[in-house]
Design a protein around this motif. Structure first.
Motif, mmCIF file in Angstrom:
data_model
loop_
_atom_site.group_PDB
_atom_site.id
_atom_site.type_symbol
_atom_site.label_atom_id
_atom_site.label_comp_id
_atom_site.label_asym_id
_atom_site.label_seq_id
_atom_site.Cartn_x
_atom_site.Cartn_y
_atom_site.Cartn_z
ATOM 1 N N ARG A 82 100.298 52.338 -27.721
ATOM 2 C CA ARG A 82 100.455 53.847 -27.265
ATOM 3 C C ARG A 82 101.520 54.072 -26.335
ATOM 4 O O ARG A 82 101.906 53.300 -25.513
ATOM 5 N N SER A 83 101.855 55.235 -26.330
ATOM 6 C CA SER A 83 102.796 55.996 -25.317
ATOM 7 C C SER A 83 102.319 55.886 -23.904
ATOM 8 O O SER A 83 101.115 56.268 -23.507
ATOM 9 N N ARG A 84 102.964 55.483 -22.772
ATOM 10 C CA ARG A 84 102.665 55.753 -21.430
ATOM 11 C C ARG A 84 103.116 57.164 -21.122
ATOM 12 O O ARG A 84 104.470 57.179 -21.257
ATOM 13 N N ILE A 85 102.492 58.006 -20.544
ATOM 14 C CA ILE A 85 102.795 59.560 -20.547
ATOM 15 C C ILE A 85 102.444 60.021 -19.129
ATOM 16 O O ILE A 85 101.589 59.770 -18.466
ATOM 17 N N ALA A 86 103.400 60.629 -18.509
ATOM 18 C CA ALA A 86 103.180 61.478 -17.316
ATOM 19 C C ALA A 86 103.534 63.138 -17.546
ATOM 20 O O ALA A 86 104.805 63.230 -17.630
ATOM 21 N N HIS A 87 102.542 64.004 -17.445
ATOM 22 C CA HIS A 87 102.937 65.371 -17.588
ATOM 23 C C HIS A 87 103.061 65.826 -16.072
ATOM 24 O O HIS A 87 101.981 65.466 -15.138
ATOM 25 N N VAL A 88 103.839 66.640 -15.857
ATOM 26 C CA VAL A 88 104.165 67.213 -14.512
ATOM 27 C C VAL A 88 103.993 68.739 -14.804
ATOM 28 O O VAL A 88 104.922 69.255 -15.522
ATOM 29 N N VAL A 89 103.154 69.372 -14.170
ATOM 30 C CA VAL A 89 102.887 70.848 -14.272
ATOM 31 C C VAL A 89 103.360 71.517 -13.041
ATOM 32 O O VAL A 89 102.739 71.123 -11.944
ATOM 33 N N SER A 90 104.026 72.518 -13.202
ATOM 34 C CA SER A 90 104.583 73.364 -11.801
ATOM 35 C C SER A 90 104.938 74.690 -12.092
ATOM 36 O O SER A 90 104.412 75.157 -13.380
ATOM 37 N N ALA A 108 105.409 75.646 -15.844
ATOM 38 C CA ALA A 108 106.794 74.838 -16.369
ATOM 39 C C ALA A 108 106.176 73.364 -16.560
ATOM 40 O O ALA A 108 105.011 73.158 -15.887
ATOM 41 N N LEU A 109 106.547 72.822 -17.827
ATOM 42 C CA LEU A 109 105.977 71.492 -17.978
ATOM 43 C C LEU A 109 107.117 70.353 -18.252
ATOM 44 O O LEU A 109 108.289 70.574 -18.710
ATOM 45 N N ASN A 110 106.838 69.277 -17.547
ATOM 46 C CA ASN A 110 107.964 68.219 -17.868
ATOM 47 C C ASN A 110 107.270 66.819 -18.224
ATOM 48 O O ASN A 110 106.108 66.720 -17.419
ATOM 49 N N ILE A 111 107.243 66.427 -19.218
ATOM 50 C CA ILE A 111 106.723 65.113 -19.658
ATOM 51 C C ILE A 111 107.621 64.138 -19.860
ATOM 52 O O ILE A 111 108.641 64.290 -20.363
ATOM 53 N N THR A 112 107.299 62.934 -19.324
ATOM 54 C CA THR A 112 107.889 61.640 -19.524
ATOM 55 C C THR A 112 107.051 60.765 -20.407
ATOM 56 O O THR A 112 106.073 60.469 -19.923
ATOM 57 N N VAL A 113 107.928 60.173 -21.236
ATOM 58 C CA VAL A 113 107.128 59.307 -22.272
ATOM 59 C C VAL A 113 107.802 58.053 -22.183
ATOM 60 O O VAL A 113 109.136 58.003 -22.494
ATOM 61 N N SER A 114 107.170 56.999 -22.042
ATOM 62 C CA SER A 114 107.763 55.702 -22.188
ATOM 63 C C SER A 114 106.809 54.695 -23.288
ATOM 64 O O SER A 114 105.606 54.964 -23.594
ATOM 65 N N ARG A 115 107.625 54.247 -24.378
ATOM 66 C CA ARG A 115 107.130 53.534 -25.272
ATOM 67 C C ARG A 115 108.271 52.685 -25.972
ATOM 68 O O ARG A 115 109.268 52.926 -26.235
ATOM 69 N N LYS A 116 108.047 51.250 -26.153
ATOM 70 C CA LYS A 116 108.816 50.289 -26.656
ATOM 71 C C LYS A 116 110.162 50.378 -25.952
ATOM 72 O O LYS A 116 111.087 50.493 -26.600
ATOM 73 N N GLN A 117 109.962 50.325 -24.626
ATOM 74 C CA GLN A 117 111.254 49.918 -23.791
ATOM 75 C C GLN A 117 112.235 51.267 -23.920
ATOM 76 O O GLN A 117 113.361 51.418 -23.700
ATOM 77 N N ARG A 118 111.538 52.404 -24.398
ATOM 78 C CA ARG A 118 112.547 53.357 -24.486
ATOM 79 C C ARG A 118 111.739 54.797 -23.836
ATOM 80 O O ARG A 118 110.432 55.122 -23.491
#
Length: 160
Positions: A82-90, A108-118
């Motif tokens: 599973r991806s590790r995800i952080a949604h930032v809402v502003s 506004a939305l900013n999502i950072t997704v980490s999966r398989k070292q990316r």
């Protein structure tokens, strides 16, 4: 909408939705939607006719239920691990909607997704049409316009 309590309530709702998506709490996220829900993520342009042009996401409640079923299944190979995800809402702005009992919320939305070292970043503008119910706010419509919606996407097998 200059009522501070209303603004706080709506802000907390958007933060809750983001946290449920981050934590892969799909059933709880799905429970935030109305029966006549519509979730739309256009591609190739910001404002297109969703009935005539392709979209990244264009789903009613049944489509959202199918999406949640796929995300929860063990055969969802695009999310193993599973991806590790952080949604930032502003930048939350609230206005009256066209229909009584609804509010239109822009953010506004900013999502950072980490999966398989990316690590990938997804950003965009979101419009929520929310309804107030006795059990709390519910999403009637949601539109996410990604800033790069005219480019090729990699793995978008998570909730945005």
């Amino acid at each position: 909408m200059d009522d501070i309590a209303t603004h706080f309530r709506i802000q907390q709702f958007l933060f809750l939705e983001a946290r449920l998506m981050d934590e892969h709490r799909y059933d709880e996220w799905l429970a935030l939607w109305e029966d006549d829900a519509h979730y739309w993520v256009p591609c190739n342009a910001d404002h297109v006719d969703r009935s005539r042009q392709i979209s990244l996401v264009n789903e009613d409640l049944a489509g959202l239920q199918d999406r949640v079923t796929r995300l929860k299944s063990n055969s969802n190979y695009a999310q193993q691990p599973r991806s590790r995800i952080a949604h930032v809402v502003s930048n939350i702005e609230i206005e009256e909607a066209d229909k009584p009992g609804e509010v239109l919320v822009h953010s506004a939305l900013n999502i950072t997704v980490s999966r398989k070292q990316r690590i990938d970043t997804v950003a965009g503008r979101v419009s929520h049409h929310l309804r107030s119910r006795p059990e709390g706010l519910r999403i009637h419509r949601k539109k996410v316009v990604l800033v790069n919606n005219d480019e090729v996407f990699g793995n978008l097998s998570f909730l945005i």
